[in-house]
Design a protein around this motif. Sequence first.
Motif, short mmCIF file in Angstrom:
data_model
loop_
_atom_site.label_atom_id
_atom_site.label_comp_id
_atom_site.label_asym_id
_atom_site.label_seq_id
_atom_site.Cartn_x
_atom_site.Cartn_y
_atom_site.Cartn_z
N ALA A 185 0.81 -1.22 0.00
CA ALA A 185 0.00 0.00 0.00
C ALA A 185 0.85 1.28 0.00
O ALA A 185 0.40 2.31 -0.50
N ARG A 186 2.05 1.22 0.55
CA ARG A 186 2.89 2.41 0.63
C ARG A 186 3.93 2.49 -0.48
O ARG A 186 4.66 3.49 -0.58
N ASN A 187 4.03 1.47 -1.30
CA ASN A 187 5.02 1.49 -2.38
C ASN A 187 4.70 2.59 -3.39
O ASN A 187 3.53 2.87 -3.67
N PRO A 188 5.72 3.22 -3.97
CA PRO A 188 5.46 4.16 -5.07
C PRO A 188 4.79 3.43 -6.24
O PRO A 188 5.23 2.35 -6.63
N VAL A 189 3.73 4.02 -6.77
CA VAL A 189 2.96 3.39 -7.85
C VAL A 189 3.20 4.14 -9.16
O VAL A 189 3.18 5.37 -9.19
N TYR A 190 3.40 3.36 -10.22
CA TYR A 190 3.54 3.91 -11.57
C TYR A 190 2.59 3.16 -12.50
O TYR A 190 2.54 1.92 -12.47
N ILE A 191 1.85 3.90 -13.32
CA ILE A 191 1.00 3.30 -14.34
C ILE A 191 1.82 3.23 -15.62
O ILE A 191 2.40 4.24 -16.04
N ALA A 192 1.90 2.05 -16.23
CA ALA A 192 2.82 1.86 -17.36
C ALA A 192 2.14 1.09 -18.48
O ALA A 192 1.25 0.27 -18.24
N GLY A 193 2.60 1.35 -19.69
CA GLY A 193 2.07 0.61 -20.82
C GLY A 193 2.70 1.05 -22.13
O GLY A 193 3.51 1.99 -22.16
N VAL A 194 2.29 0.39 -23.19
CA VAL A 194 2.87 0.66 -24.51
C VAL A 194 1.77 0.71 -25.57
O VAL A 194 0.65 0.27 -25.35
N SER A 195 2.14 1.28 -26.71
CA SER A 195 1.31 1.28 -27.92
C SER A 195 -0.06 1.90 -27.62
O SER A 195 -0.13 3.04 -27.15
N TYR A 196 -1.17 1.16 -27.88
CA TYR A 196 -2.50 1.75 -27.72
C TYR A 196 -2.78 2.19 -26.29
O TYR A 196 -3.64 3.05 -26.06
N SER A 197 -2.08 1.63 -25.32
CA SER A 197 -2.31 2.06 -23.94
C SER A 197 -1.92 3.51 -23.73
O SER A 197 -2.22 4.10 -22.69
N ASN A 221 -0.42 5.78 -3.77
CA ASN A 221 0.83 6.54 -3.76
C ASN A 221 1.37 6.68 -5.20
O ASN A 221 2.46 6.20 -5.54
N LEU A 222 0.60 7.37 -6.04
CA LEU A 222 0.99 7.53 -7.44
C LEU A 222 2.18 8.47 -7.55
O LEU A 222 2.14 9.60 -7.07
N GLN A 223 3.22 7.99 -8.22
CA GLN A 223 4.42 8.80 -8.43
C GLN A 223 4.65 9.16 -9.89
O GLN A 223 5.45 10.05 -10.18
#
Length: 463
Positions: A185-197, A221-223
Amino acid sequence: MSNKFVTQLILVLTINLVSFVLCNYYHTTPNTNSNAVRFLPGFPGILPFNLQTGYVGVWDEQVQLFYYFIPSEKKPKTDPLLIWFSGGPGCSSLTDLVFGHIGKLTFNKGPLSFDATSQREFGLPRLESNPYSWTKVANIIFLDSPVGAGFSYTTSKAYLPGDTNTAKQAYEFLKKWLMEHPEFARNPVYIAGVSYSGKVVPSIALEIVNGNEAGFGAKINLQGYILGNPVTTKYLENQTKVEYAHRVSVLSDEIYESAKGSCHGDYRPIAAKGNAQCKKNLETASKCIDPLEDEFVLESKCFHPSPDKWCRDHDHMSELWANNINVQKALHVREGTINQWIRCRGHNNDKFNYTHDIDSSVSFHQNLSMHPPRALIFSGDQDICMPYMFTLKWMKKLNVVPNDVYWSPWFLYGQVAGYVTEHSNDNYNLTFTTIKGAGHVAPEYKPRECLAMFQRWITFNPL
C-alpha cells in the motif's frame, strides 16, 4: 554402517534440504492472496522466481480482471509497483511479460514442428528466463485489460469495452488489489504501458489523481506514469509517416519534396482525392514504404512463417501455449470462463466491439502536467507506425519547458543508446527518449538498453 543405510540417509537429507530451500525461496517476497505458480509447461523445472496470478472483480463483480504479478528481485517491500497495460486495444498483458522483455520469461525462438498444409507451427513452445526483466528493480502487475483481453472476462452480456471503461475499471482494480495486498500500500505506484495504452494510461493516472484529491478511500501513492511507443492521436500519427520515412532515408529528397509540395503537407489518401499530382506522389512514396514492416522499418513485411522464412509473428506461438489446458491449470485460470485465448483481439475476423471514445490523450497529459507525477515516454526510432516525431510534436502542447538536457545522447557500454530530452515545470517532470535501433515496441528489440533506461529513471539517475 551399511552402504544401503548411508544411501537412504543421504536421500532423506537431500529431500529435506531441497524442501527447506524451496520453502525459504517462496517466502523471500511478501505473501499475497493470489495463487502461486511454481511450474509452467514449457519451462524446465521450478520457476526461479515468484509468480502470482489471480482475478479481481470490479463493477459489482461483473467484470473479472486477470493478472500476473511478479515481485521485485531487489526490495519488494519498498521498490516501485508498476501496473502494466499492453496495447491493442485488446492485447493480453502476456504480450509484454514475455515478448516485450518486461517480465521474467521469454519464448525460445527455436523452431517447432511445422504443418505444411496449414502453414502453421504446432507443439508447446519452450520458455526460458529473460535476463533483462524490469522486475530487477520493480514489482509489476501485468493486467489483462480491457475485458476480453487474455483471461479477463465478464458475466454481463450488456458490457461493452472501451477507452473510458478501461480507465475506470483499472482504477477500481488497483484500489481493490492494494486492499487485498496491504504490504504494497505504501510502495510508489507507476502506471505503465505501450502502444494503444497511450490512450488509456494517462486517463488512468488522472483517475487516481482525482480520486486521491477527492478522498475516495485510501490514497494510492501515485508517483508517475510510463509509456512506450504510445498512440495518442491517430490522425496526426498517420500524417507523420511520410515525414518520418524521409527522415530515416526511406524516401529520397525528391520524392518527399514532390509529395510535400503537391499535397500541401496533408498526406492522407482522402486529401489526395481530386488532386492527381498528390495522388501520384503518394503512390510513389507508398512503393518505398509498403514493403517495410511498419513496426520495424529495418525488416521486410512477412505474412507466412515457415522453417525457411522466419517472421516476427507472436500470435501463433503464444496462442499455442496459452490455449493449452495444462498451461491454464498451472496459471489457475477459471475453467469455462473463456472459449479461446487470443493474444490481441479484433484480428483475423475475431469480433471485438471496442469503443474508441478517447480521440486524443493529449488533454490528459496536459492535466497531469499540473500535478506532481513524473513521466517517462520512450520510442524506438525505427518505428513508422507510431513515429517518435509525432510524440515530440504533441509534447510541445504541454505546460512544460525544456531543461538543460535537450536532445542529448545517452550511452550504454560506450555506445549511443538513444537521445533524451527533459521537460519540467514547478510540479511535473517529463523525460522523453528514443531507443536507437528499436522498433514497436522498443523493449522487444533492445531489451538491454530499455532495462538500463528504466533502471536509471526509476532510481532518479539521469540518462
